[in-house]
Design a protein around this motif. Structure first.
Motif, short mmCIF file in Angstrom:
data_model
loop_
_atom_site.label_atom_id
_atom_site.label_comp_id
_atom_site.label_asym_id
_atom_site.label_seq_id
_atom_site.Cartn_x
_atom_site.Cartn_y
_atom_site.Cartn_z
N PHE A 24 56.00 48.86 34.35
CA PHE A 24 57.32 48.60 33.77
C PHE A 24 57.19 48.38 32.26
CE2 PHE A 24 60.69 45.62 32.47
CZ PHE A 24 61.80 46.35 32.84
N LEU A 25 56.19 47.60 31.84
CA LEU A 25 56.01 47.30 30.43
C LEU A 25 55.68 48.56 29.61
CD1 LEU A 25 54.14 43.90 30.62
CD2 LEU A 25 56.48 44.30 29.83
N VAL A 26 54.91 49.46 30.16
CA VAL A 26 54.60 50.71 29.45
C VAL A 26 55.89 51.48 29.16
CG1 VAL A 26 53.54 52.99 29.72
CG2 VAL A 26 52.23 50.93 30.26
N VAL A 27 56.76 51.57 30.16
CA VAL A 27 58.01 52.31 29.99
C VAL A 27 58.94 51.59 29.00
CG1 VAL A 27 60.11 53.09 31.17
CG2 VAL A 27 57.88 53.37 32.26
N VAL A 28 59.11 50.29 29.15
CA VAL A 28 60.03 49.55 28.29
C VAL A 28 59.49 49.45 26.86
CG1 VAL A 28 61.22 47.36 27.94
CG2 VAL A 28 61.06 48.32 30.21
N LEU A 29 58.18 49.31 26.70
CA LEU A 29 57.60 49.30 25.36
C LEU A 29 57.80 50.64 24.67
CD1 LEU A 29 54.30 47.25 25.71
CD2 LEU A 29 56.16 46.82 24.11
N ALA A 30 57.66 51.72 25.40
CA ALA A 30 57.90 53.05 24.82
C ALA A 30 59.36 53.15 24.36
CB ALA A 30 57.57 54.14 25.83
N TYR A 31 60.27 52.70 25.19
CA TYR A 31 61.70 52.68 24.83
C TYR A 31 61.93 51.83 23.59
CZ TYR A 31 66.60 51.24 25.11
OH TYR A 31 67.90 50.94 24.82
N HIS A 32 61.34 50.63 23.58
CA HIS A 32 61.49 49.70 22.46
C HIS A 32 61.00 50.34 21.16
CE1 HIS A 32 61.20 45.96 20.14
NE2 HIS A 32 59.98 46.36 19.82
N PHE A 33 59.79 50.90 21.19
CA PHE A 33 59.24 51.50 19.98
C PHE A 33 60.06 52.69 19.53
CE2 PHE A 33 55.43 48.99 20.72
CZ PHE A 33 55.11 48.63 19.41
N PHE A 34 60.49 53.51 20.47
CA PHE A 34 61.31 54.67 20.11
C PHE A 34 62.61 54.23 19.45
CE2 PHE A 34 64.61 57.82 21.11
CZ PHE A 34 64.08 58.91 20.43
N LEU A 35 63.30 53.27 20.08
CA LEU A 35 64.60 52.83 19.57
C LEU A 35 64.48 52.07 18.26
CD1 LEU A 35 67.66 52.60 20.09
CD2 LEU A 35 67.19 50.46 21.29
N LEU A 36 63.53 51.15 18.18
CA LEU A 36 63.48 50.25 17.01
C LEU A 36 62.47 50.67 15.94
CD1 LEU A 36 63.87 46.85 18.86
CD2 LEU A 36 65.62 48.24 17.75
N PHE A 38 61.77 54.45 15.53
CA PHE A 38 62.01 55.85 15.21
C PHE A 38 63.49 56.14 15.03
CE2 PHE A 38 57.90 55.91 17.44
CZ PHE A 38 57.12 56.42 16.40
N VAL A 39 64.33 55.63 15.95
CA VAL A 39 65.77 55.82 15.81
C VAL A 39 66.29 54.93 14.69
CG1 VAL A 39 68.01 55.58 16.94
CG2 VAL A 39 66.07 56.51 18.21
N ASN A 40 65.95 53.66 14.75
CA ASN A 40 66.28 52.71 13.68
C ASN A 40 64.96 52.29 13.04
OD1 ASN A 40 69.16 52.32 14.38
ND2 ASN A 40 68.31 51.49 16.25
N HIS A 41 64.89 52.36 11.73
CA HIS A 41 63.65 51.99 11.06
C HIS A 41 63.66 50.49 10.76
CE1 HIS A 41 62.51 56.14 10.85
NE2 HIS A 41 63.72 56.43 10.40
N ALA A 42 62.50 49.94 10.52
CA ALA A 42 62.35 48.49 10.36
C ALA A 42 63.32 47.90 9.33
CB ALA A 42 60.90 48.16 9.99
N TRP A 43 63.51 48.59 8.23
CA TRP A 43 64.39 48.05 7.20
C TRP A 43 65.87 48.12 7.59
CZ3 TRP A 43 61.64 52.58 6.78
CH2 TRP A 43 62.37 53.75 6.72
N GLU A 44 66.17 48.84 8.66
CA GLU A 44 67.56 48.95 9.12
C GLU A 44 67.91 47.91 10.20
OE1 GLU A 44 68.10 53.78 8.68
OE2 GLU A 44 67.28 52.97 10.53
N ILE A 45 66.92 47.21 10.70
CA ILE A 45 67.15 46.23 11.76
C ILE A 45 67.76 44.96 11.15
CG2 ILE A 45 66.10 44.86 13.62
CD1 ILE A 45 65.99 47.91 14.04
N THR A 46 68.94 44.59 11.63
CA THR A 46 69.62 43.40 11.13
C THR A 46 70.05 42.53 12.31
OG1 THR A 46 71.80 44.43 11.21
CG2 THR A 46 70.55 44.69 9.15
#
Length: 121
Positions: A24-36, A38-46
């Motif tokens: 489960f963690l492998v799948v959710v971590l992949a989702y997390h990294f992709f979303l936060l 690649f889709v949203n970059h670190a400087w865009e997270i608010t």
């Protein structure tokens, strides 16, 4: 040659849960990294963006499950590593109690923060 020892009995509940939570963690971590990352970059997270994501029930439930699963997986792994190192008797019970209380506190705090971000508190 040394014999292999593990506190995880193959086929036991702890053994199974450790593997299920890992998958489960492998799948959710992949989702997390992709979303936060690649889709949203670190400087865009608010804070506002996080609150907006938490309003989506699917994201909210996924993050709560992520919190609970990661906490269980990590604490279960640490506890079993200590057992593999020879922890037994009263110290084992004390460590189990401390880890259980710390885990429950971490999960409660994480759920509280998620509820605040969702605007439910």
């Amino acid at each position: 040659m040394a014999e292999r020892y593990s506190s995880f009995a193959p086929g036991g509940t702890a053994w199974l849960l450790q593997r299920v939570t890992a998958a489960f963690l492998v799948v959710v971590l992949a989702y997390h990294f992709f979303l936060l990352h690649f889709v949203n970059h670190a400087w865009e997270i608010t804070f506002g963006g996080t609150a907006a994501r938490m309003e989506n029930i699917g994201y909210f439930v996924t993050m709560i499950l992520f919190l609970i699963t990661a906490t269980f997986h990590g604490v279960n792994g640490v506890y079993n590593a200590l057992i593999n190192q020879g922890l037994s008797g009263t110290p084992r019970k004390i460590v189990l109690g401390v880890l259980t209380i710390a885990s429950l506190a971490l999960i409660a705090q994480g759920i509280w923060v998620a509820l605040v971000w969702r605007g439910m508190m």
